[in-house]
Design an enzyme around this catalytic site. Structure first.
Site, PDB file in Angstrom:
ATOM      1  N   THR A  41     -39.236  11.894 -22.796  1.00 47.42           N
ATOM      2  CA  THR A  41     -38.235  11.249 -21.951  1.00 47.42           C
ATOM      3  C   THR A  41     -38.757   9.996 -21.252  1.00 47.42           C
ATOM      4  OG1 THR A  41     -37.046  13.306 -21.688  1.00 47.42           O
ATOM      5  CG2 THR A  41     -36.767  11.714 -19.910  1.00 47.42           C
ATOM      6  N   ALA A  46     -34.355   3.929 -24.479  1.00 44.00           N
ATOM      7  CA  ALA A  46     -33.454   3.940 -23.320  1.00 44.00           C
ATOM      8  C   ALA A  46     -32.033   3.498 -23.666  1.00 44.00           C
ATOM      9  CB  ALA A  46     -34.016   3.063 -22.192  1.00 44.00           C
ATOM     10  N   HIS A  49     -26.624   5.436 -27.203  1.00 42.76           N
ATOM     11  CA  HIS A  49     -26.123   4.969 -28.491  1.00 42.76           C
ATOM     12  C   HIS A  49     -24.599   5.057 -28.577  1.00 42.76           C
ATOM     13  CE1 HIS A  49     -29.921   4.394 -30.596  1.00 42.76           C
ATOM     14  NE2 HIS A  49     -30.366   5.485 -30.005  1.00 42.76           N
ATOM     15  N   ARG A 310     -41.320  11.198 -31.335  1.00 47.10           N
ATOM     16  CA  ARG A 310     -40.052  11.844 -31.699  1.00 47.10           C
ATOM     17  C   ARG A 310     -40.341  13.294 -32.098  1.00 47.10           C
ATOM     18  NH1 ARG A 310     -40.603   6.947 -34.254  1.00 47.10           N
ATOM     19  NH2 ARG A 310     -39.061   5.344 -33.763  1.00 47.10           N
ATOM     20  N   ILE A 335     -34.814  17.706 -30.649  1.00 45.67           N
ATOM     21  CA  ILE A 335     -33.907  16.749 -29.994  1.00 45.67           C
ATOM     22  C   ILE A 335     -34.560  15.360 -30.061  1.00 45.67           C
ATOM     23  CG2 ILE A 335     -32.505  16.290 -27.952  1.00 45.67           C
ATOM     24  CD1 ILE A 335     -31.878  19.015 -29.170  1.00 45.67           C
ATOM     25  N   SER A 341     -28.857  10.081 -25.401  1.00 43.32           N
ATOM     26  CA  SER A 341     -27.414   9.782 -25.350  1.00 43.32           C
ATOM     27  C   SER A 341     -26.579  11.056 -25.361  1.00 43.32           C
ATOM     28  CB  SER A 341     -27.003   8.943 -26.569  1.00 43.32           C
ATOM     29  OG  SER A 341     -27.987   8.015 -26.899  1.00 43.32           O
ATOM     30  N   CYS A 437     -48.124  -7.443 -12.998  1.00 42.59           N
ATOM     31  CA  CYS A 437     -49.550  -7.080 -12.866  1.00 42.59           C
ATOM     32  C   CYS A 437     -49.774  -5.617 -13.205  1.00 42.59           C
ATOM     33  CB  CYS A 437     -50.077  -7.421 -11.478  1.00 42.59           C
ATOM     34  SG  CYS A 437     -49.848  -6.116 -10.261  1.00 42.59           S
TER      35      CYS A 437
HETATM   36  C1  LIG Z   1     -39.649   6.243 -29.961  1.00 32.68           C
HETATM   37  C2  LIG Z   1     -38.416   6.960 -29.480  1.00 32.68           C
HETATM   38  C3  LIG Z   1     -37.241   6.268 -29.234  1.00 32.68           C
HETATM   39  C4  LIG Z   1     -36.115   6.930 -28.811  1.00 32.68           C
HETATM   40  N1  LIG Z   1     -35.012   6.207 -28.453  1.00 32.68           N
HETATM   41  C5  LIG Z   1     -33.907   6.844 -28.029  1.00 32.68           C
HETATM   42  C6  LIG Z   1     -32.788   6.114 -27.594  1.00 32.68           C
HETATM   43  O1  LIG Z   1     -32.822   4.898 -27.475  1.00 32.68           O
HETATM   44  N2  LIG Z   1     -31.660   6.796 -27.279  1.00 32.68           N
HETATM   45  C7  LIG Z   1     -31.591   8.144 -27.363  1.00 32.68           C
HETATM   46  O2  LIG Z   1     -30.521   8.680 -27.145  1.00 32.68           O
HETATM   47  N3  LIG Z   1     -32.673   8.869 -27.691  1.00 32.68           N
HETATM   48  C8  LIG Z   1     -33.833   8.257 -27.997  1.00 32.68           C
HETATM   49  N4  LIG Z   1     -34.942   8.964 -28.311  1.00 32.68           N
HETATM   50  C9  LIG Z   1     -34.886  10.417 -28.209  1.00 32.68           C
HETATM   51  C10 LIG Z   1     -35.025  10.889 -26.762  1.00 32.68           C
HETATM   52  O3  LIG Z   1     -36.092  10.222 -26.123  1.00 32.68           O
HETATM   53  C11 LIG Z   1     -35.273  12.377 -26.770  1.00 32.68           C
HETATM   54  O4  LIG Z   1     -34.237  12.989 -27.484  1.00 32.68           O
HETATM   55  C12 LIG Z   1     -35.320  13.007 -25.390  1.00 32.68           C
HETATM   56  O5  LIG Z   1     -36.166  12.302 -24.519  1.00 32.68           O
HETATM   57  C13 LIG Z   1     -35.803  14.433 -25.548  1.00 32.68           C
HETATM   58  O6  LIG Z   1     -35.856  15.022 -24.282  1.00 32.68           O
HETATM   59  P1  LIG Z   1     -36.407  16.493 -24.127  1.00 32.68           P
HETATM   60  O7  LIG Z   1     -36.111  16.895 -22.755  1.00 32.68           O
HETATM   61  O8  LIG Z   1     -35.910  17.337 -25.245  1.00 32.68           O
HETATM   62  O9  LIG Z   1     -37.979  16.365 -24.411  1.00 32.68           O
HETATM   63  P2  LIG Z   1     -39.173  15.963 -23.424  1.00 32.68           P
HETATM   64  O10 LIG Z   1     -38.852  14.800 -22.602  1.00 32.68           O
HETATM   65  O11 LIG Z   1     -40.400  15.874 -24.275  1.00 32.68           O
HETATM   66  O12 LIG Z   1     -39.279  17.203 -22.455  1.00 32.68           O
HETATM   67  C14 LIG Z   1     -39.830  18.451 -22.851  1.00 32.68           C
HETATM   68  C15 LIG Z   1     -40.644  18.977 -21.694  1.00 32.68           C
HETATM   69  O13 LIG Z   1     -41.123  20.289 -21.989  1.00 32.68           O
HETATM   70  C16 LIG Z   1     -42.386  20.437 -21.377  1.00 32.68           C
HETATM   71  N5  LIG Z   1     -43.134  21.526 -22.003  1.00 32.68           N
HETATM   72  C17 LIG Z   1     -43.621  21.569 -23.260  1.00 32.68           C
HETATM   73  N6  LIG Z   1     -44.308  22.714 -23.454  1.00 32.68           N
HETATM   74  C18 LIG Z   1     -44.259  23.419 -22.293  1.00 32.68           C
HETATM   75  C19 LIG Z   1     -44.802  24.655 -21.867  1.00 32.68           C
HETATM   76  N7  LIG Z   1     -45.562  25.425 -22.672  1.00 32.68           N
HETATM   77  N8  LIG Z   1     -44.564  25.084 -20.610  1.00 32.68           N
HETATM   78  C20 LIG Z   1     -43.807  24.321 -19.757  1.00 32.68           C
HETATM   79  N9  LIG Z   1     -43.278  23.124 -20.113  1.00 32.68           N
HETATM   80  C21 LIG Z   1     -43.502  22.676 -21.367  1.00 32.68           C
HETATM   81  C22 LIG Z   1     -43.032  19.072 -21.617  1.00 32.68           C
HETATM   82  O14 LIG Z   1     -44.108  18.825 -20.746  1.00 32.68           O
HETATM   83  C23 LIG Z   1     -41.867  18.122 -21.422  1.00 32.68           C
HETATM   84  O15 LIG Z   1     -41.796  17.596 -20.110  1.00 32.68           O
HETATM   85  C24 LIG Z   1     -36.121   8.334 -28.686  1.00 32.68           C
HETATM   86  C25 LIG Z   1     -37.311   9.030 -28.898  1.00 32.68           C
HETATM   87  C26 LIG Z   1     -38.459   8.342 -29.251  1.00 32.68           C
HETATM   88  C27 LIG Z   1     -39.742   9.079 -29.379  1.00 32.68           C
END
Ligand SMILES: Cc1cc2nc3c(=O)[nH]c(=O)nc-3n(C[C@H](O)[C@H](O)[C@H](O)COP(=O)(O)OP(=O)(O)OC[C@H]3O[C@@H](n4cnc5c(N)ncnc54)[C@H](O)[C@@H]3O)c2cc1C
Length: 504
Positions: A41, A46, A49, A310, A335, A341, A437
């Site tokens: 995240t 950012a 979409h 990803r 995800i 989005s 900076c």
């Molecule tokens: C390069 C890139 C570009 C992207 N661009 C876009 C975009 O422009 N628009 C869009 O819609 N999406 C985009 N995405 C996708 C989007 O960033 C993700 O879908 C989203 O951030 C996923 O969120 P999440 O909460 O699933 O994962 P995360 O943010 O990874 O959160 C998962 C959390 O679980 C925690 N965790 C893991 N294991 C444990 C454990 N054992 N115990 C406790 N906690 C744990 C981690 O520390 C982490 O904080 C992009 C992704 C990437 C990599």
């Protein structure tokens, strides 16, 4: 016993926790890191979409379209920056215009409103720096940009205000099935929950495999970025994609909600879920591709680079369902983009799945959707600034000179619910250190403020991760004097973490 444990405080877990805080249920949000939004995240494009490119009928397509439509209200409630700047997919040949037409058709199937196919003249009116090779574009006015970590922090603040318990620094080491729920082992305690929601991002497979045989694997794929200084922020107005080819979506160029310019991402297979380094090859690759889209990009204004991973799977779609082998255990896995989005709609979808398992949830009558706004000091009127400084002189002291962030703002975000405890925590919430900076000047001052406000030793203040210490020991010999010591008046005093030091 908790009713529901949500694992992972990324944007997905945090949206789910906040959605659950609308109901009379006891919820805990568990995160292994020392702050929320410390995983994928914090490092992505950012973009909210438009939603035209996912395969119709997939969870990605359905939840992207629904999620996009919810951003105006949720960002207003939570006082988070969000702008519908529109998105463009640019074609560089008549053959690519055919791909643009099929993307448009796909967008219609996905219920994306108000899209338009632009010719070169119409495109030039929107983007004067577009390449001479561009022949036309697909325009989606609902495409937008948001602050992903600001959104996540605000979601958690609001969820906590509405009764959710947040456990940071709490890595889940094991989960055991019980008759009436799950026993979750953290490093220092065990907790019980009737239902578990697994939103652990890159590690969702590992968490799932604690209660079930393996049914999916999360494969990390790295995307690197270059961030340009605000003086380059007006080089483009909208989110600009290249026409997708068999090699992928190509790089994107976009303004950020704070007025910088962002270029990225690469798409690279990596071996580990920790490979977030940036490389010279990555930057070179971005530069080569970006110059195809936009003319005269000022590469001498790049202020930092970063990368994110990803969370991909072989199926290509989100996995959002109750585990086949573990009743009441809901996976919210794989995800990857467009996860940000889709996140508001993912949260509703998950709560609906939970209702199917647990029965109807009783709504709270006192749910407060609004979060106490964080208004940057520089956005106040002159009268409001004077008033703020009169109430607290800390608002009159600039700490971050690049972004003009005051000590008052930093103190505010440290003492909020789920407030900042690290240098990057301050950076994500108040933008101190986000400028040209990159914290070179304000970093030490920010550390002093964190130490003072949280009553810690300055050597205990970390950058982001638990062990990312910045200072290991004092390098100058200092003698500590008691506050009543007569030398105090003579010595050049310095207050650090509540203690007075006199330089010898
Ligand atoms: C390069 C890139 C570009 C992207 N661009 C876009 C975009 O422009 N628009 C869009 O819609 N999406 C985009 N995405 C996708 C989007 O960033 C993700 O879908 C989203 O951030 C996923 O969120 P999440 O909460 O699933 O994962 P995360 O943010 O990874 O959160 C998962 C959390 O679980 C925690 N965790 C893991 N294991 C444990 C454990 N054992 N115990 C406790 N906690 C744990 C981690 O520390 C982490 O904080 C992009 C992704 C990437 C990599």
């Amino acid at each position: 016993m908790y009713d529901i444990a949500v694992i992972g405080a990324g944007v997905v877990g945090s949206f789910i926790a906040r959605e659950l805080s609308k109901y009379n249920v006891k919820v805990v949000l568990i995160e292994k890191e020392n702050d929320v939004a410390n995983g994928t995240t914090k490092a992505n494009s950012a973009i909210v979409h438009g939603g035209y490119d996912a395969t119709p009928g997939t969870l990605k397509a359905i939840l992207n379209a629904k999620g996009n439509a919810k951003f105006d209200q949720v960002c207003k409630d939570l006082s988070v920056p969000f702008k519908r700047v529109g998105s463009l997919v640019v074609a560089f040949s008549e053959e690519e215009m055919e791909t643009i037409k099929s993307l448009y058709e796909r967008g219609i199937e996905n219920n994306i409103p108000n899209m338009k196919i632009l010719n070169r003249e119409e495109l030039l009116q929107k983007e004067s720096n577009i390449s001479d090779e561009a022949v036309g574009a697909l325009y989606a006015p609902t495409g937008g940009i948001v602050g992903p970590w600001e959104l996540t922090i605000a979601l958690v603040e609001n969820a906590v205000e509405n009764g959710v318990e947040l456990k940071l620094n709490s890595e889940i080491e094991n989960i055991q099935r019980l008759e009436d729920g799950y026993l979750i082992s953290l490093a220092e305690e065990e907790i019980k929950a009737k239902y578990v929601i697994n939103a652990a991002g890159l590690f969702a497979d590992k968490i799932h495999n604690m209660v079930s045989s393996s049914t999916f694997e999360i494969i990390p794929n790295r995307g690197q970025y270059n961030l340009f200084d605000k003086s380059a922020g007006n080089h483009v107005n909208s989110v600009i994609f290249q026409c997708p080819t068999k090699h992928g979506k190509g790089v994107v160029i976009l303004p950020t909600v704070h007025g910088n310019l962002l270029l990225g991402p690469t798409a690279e297979a990596v071996d580990t879920k920790e490979s977030i380094e940036t490389t010279g090859d990555g930057t070179q690759n971005l530069r080569q591709h970006a110059e195809k889209t936009i003319k005269n990009l000022p590469f001498n204004k790049v202020i930092t680079s970063f990368s994110g991973l990803r969370a991909k799977t072989s199926s290509g779609d989100f996995i959002i369902e109750e585990s086949k082998e573990a009743k009441g255990f809901i996976n919210v896995a794989a995800i990857d983009s467009p996860g940000l989005s889709a996140a508001p709609a993912i949260a509703e979808h998950v709560v609906n799945i939970l209702r199917g398992i647990a029965g109807e949830l009783e709504g709270k009558t006192d749910f407060n959707p609004a979060r106490k706004p964080f208004v940057p000091f520089m956005e106040l009127s002159d009268e409001e600034k004077t008033e703020a400084i009169k109430k607290d002189p800390k608002y009159g002291r600039i700490i971050c000179r690049c972004e003009n962030i005051t000590e008052g703002e930093i103190v505010d975000i440290i003492h909020r619910k789920a407030g900042a405890t690290t240098v990057d925590g301050v950076k994500k919430r108040a933008r101190a250190g986000m400028g040209r900076c990159q914290g070179g000047f304000c970093g030490p001052r920010v550390m002093e403020i964190i130490a003072r406000e949280l009553n810690m030793k300055i050597t205990e203040v970390v950058k982001d991760k638990k062990t990312a210490y910045i200072l290991t020991k004092e390098t100058k010999q200092k003698k500590v004097y008691d506050i009543t010591d007569k030398l105090q008046t003579e010595a050049k005093k310095e207050e650090v973490g509540g203690k007075y030091y006199a330089k010898l």
